[in-house]
Design a protein around this motif. Structure first.
Motif, PDB file in Angstrom:
ATOM      1  N   UNK A 110       3.417   6.039  -2.750  1.00 62.69           N
ATOM      2  CA  UNK A 110       4.232   5.473  -1.667  1.00 62.69           C
ATOM      3  C   UNK A 110       3.407   5.229  -0.412  1.00 62.69           C
ATOM      4  N   UNK A 111       2.613   6.230  -0.026  1.00 61.09           N
ATOM      5  CA  UNK A 111       1.762   6.075   1.156  1.00 61.09           C
ATOM      6  C   UNK A 111       0.727   4.981   0.941  1.00 61.09           C
ATOM      7  N   UNK A 112       0.165   4.933  -0.272  1.00 59.00           N
ATOM      8  CA  UNK A 112      -0.835   3.908  -0.568  1.00 59.00           C
ATOM      9  C   UNK A 112      -0.251   2.512  -0.386  1.00 59.00           C
ATOM     10  N   UNK A 113       0.915   2.238  -0.978  1.00 57.45           N
ATOM     11  CA  UNK A 113       1.491   0.892  -0.917  1.00 57.45           C
ATOM     12  C   UNK A 113       1.922   0.529   0.504  1.00 57.45           C
ATOM     13  N   UNK A 114       2.381   1.499   1.275  1.00 59.98           N
ATOM     14  CA  UNK A 114       2.716   1.235   2.679  1.00 59.98           C
ATOM     15  C   UNK A 114       1.454   0.851   3.452  1.00 59.98           C
ATOM     16  N   UNK A 115       0.393   1.629   3.261  1.00 63.17           N
ATOM     17  CA  UNK A 115      -0.882   1.345   3.932  1.00 63.17           C
ATOM     18  C   UNK A 115      -1.421  -0.015   3.506  1.00 63.17           C
ATOM     19  N   UNK A 116      -1.398  -0.284   2.220  1.00 67.87           N
ATOM     20  CA  UNK A 116      -1.910  -1.553   1.678  1.00 67.87           C
ATOM     21  C   UNK A 116      -1.141  -2.737   2.270  1.00 67.87           C
ATOM     22  N   UNK A 117       0.164  -2.622   2.361  1.00 65.07           N
ATOM     23  CA  UNK A 117       0.986  -3.702   2.899  1.00 65.07           C
ATOM     24  C   UNK A 117       0.700  -3.914   4.382  1.00 65.07           C
ATOM     25  N   UNK A 118       0.585  -2.829   5.157  1.00 64.89           N
ATOM     26  CA  UNK A 118       0.303  -2.943   6.586  1.00 64.89           C
ATOM     27  C   UNK A 118      -1.085  -3.530   6.826  1.00 64.89           C
ATOM     28  N   UNK A 119      -2.058  -3.101   6.052  1.00 68.13           N
ATOM     29  CA  UNK A 119      -3.418  -3.623   6.200  1.00 68.13           C
ATOM     30  C   UNK A 119      -3.457  -5.107   5.867  1.00 68.13           C
ATOM     31  N   UNK A 120      -2.785  -5.519   4.815  1.00 69.31           N
ATOM     32  CA  UNK A 120      -2.786  -6.918   4.399  1.00 69.31           C
ATOM     33  C   UNK A 120      -2.074  -7.845   5.361  1.00 69.31           C
ATOM     34  N   UNK A 121      -1.141  -7.322   6.143  1.00 70.58           N
ATOM     35  CA  UNK A 121      -0.387  -8.152   7.082  1.00 70.58           C
ATOM     36  C   UNK A 121      -0.829  -7.971   8.529  1.00 70.58           C
ATOM     37  N   UNK A 122      -1.618  -6.933   8.806  1.00 69.69           N
ATOM     38  CA  UNK A 122      -1.902  -6.570  10.183  1.00 69.69           C
ATOM     39  C   UNK A 122      -3.074  -7.260  10.850  1.00 69.69           C
ATOM     40  N   UNK A 123      -4.302  -6.908  10.503  1.00 67.96           N
ATOM     41  CA  UNK A 123      -5.455  -7.356  11.278  1.00 67.96           C
ATOM     42  C   UNK A 123      -5.634  -8.871  11.230  1.00 67.96           C
ATOM     43  N   UNK A 124      -5.934  -9.431  12.393  1.00 70.78           N
ATOM     44  CA  UNK A 124      -6.203 -10.863  12.445  1.00 70.78           C
ATOM     45  C   UNK A 124      -7.642 -11.137  12.839  1.00 70.78           C
ATOM     46  N   UNK A 125      -8.353 -10.127  13.309  1.00 73.37           N
ATOM     47  CA  UNK A 125      -9.766 -10.303  13.610  1.00 73.37           C
ATOM     48  C   UNK A 125     -10.573  -9.486  12.612  1.00 73.37           C
TER      49      UNK A 125
END
Length: 180
Positions: A110-125
């Motif tokens: 659960x923590x992995x998929x939450x982190x993966x989703x946030x990382x994939x949608x978050x950083x723009x630089x």
């Protein structure tokens, strides 16, 4: 050359006092940095990353990859399995300094998929690469690298996810020159 991401149990962290030939790994994203006092090349690879930093006649090359990746032994300054947490530093000719902290963090699904989703949608630089799914998991791995450049130093933060193992690799490295 490996064509898929290795298992986290196979990962190694290495530092070389030389450049490595790009034919040794598969590059997915690249960024070049040129400053007055240094230059660098940052690559996201199929296994992790390669950072080559050059200043004042000193070359340092940081590699996060599979331990079975065919890399030279000549001018290898450090080789550690990418397990647990490590703090390392190297003093080089001319006062050049290298510091790193790297860790492998196994997490629950659960923590992995939450982190993966946030990382994939978050950083723009920075550099971000999404890998194709391995077949076992619906989503592919991610690699994200953020670079902070100063006149006489460069800090790199890298995050690599490994969905098949529910693991996250985090690396923070600083390459610096002595004060002028």
């Amino acid at each position: 050359m490996l064509s898929v991401r290795p298992k986290v149990a196979e990962l190694a962290f290495q530092i070389f006092g030389r450049t490595l030939h790009p034919e040794l790994y598969r590059i997915h994203q690249t960024r070049r940095i040129e400053r007055t006092a240094y230059d660098a090349k940052i690559d996201i690879t199929n296994c992790g990353h390669v950072i080559t930093w050059r200043a004042g006649g000193v070359t340092l090359c940081e590699v996060a990859s599979s331990a079975s990746q065919p890399l030279p032994r000549r001018r290898q300054l450090l080789k550690k399995p990418l397990k647990g947490v490590h703090d390392e530093s190297i003093e080089c000719h001319g006062g050049v300094r290298y510091r790193t902290r790297f860790q492998l963090e196994p997490v629950g699904p659960d923590l992995f998929w939450t982190f993966q989703q946030q990382l994939g949608q978050g950083p723009t630089e920075g550099l971000l690469h999404t890998f194709d799914p391995s077949g076992r998991m619906a989503l592919g791995a991610l690699s994200y690298i953020h670079v902070d450049c100063r006149c006489r130093s460069m800090m790199v933060q890298a995050i690599h996810t490994f969905p098949d193992d529910y693991a996250i690799v985090k690396v923070e490295s600083t390459f610096s020159l002595p004060e002028a």
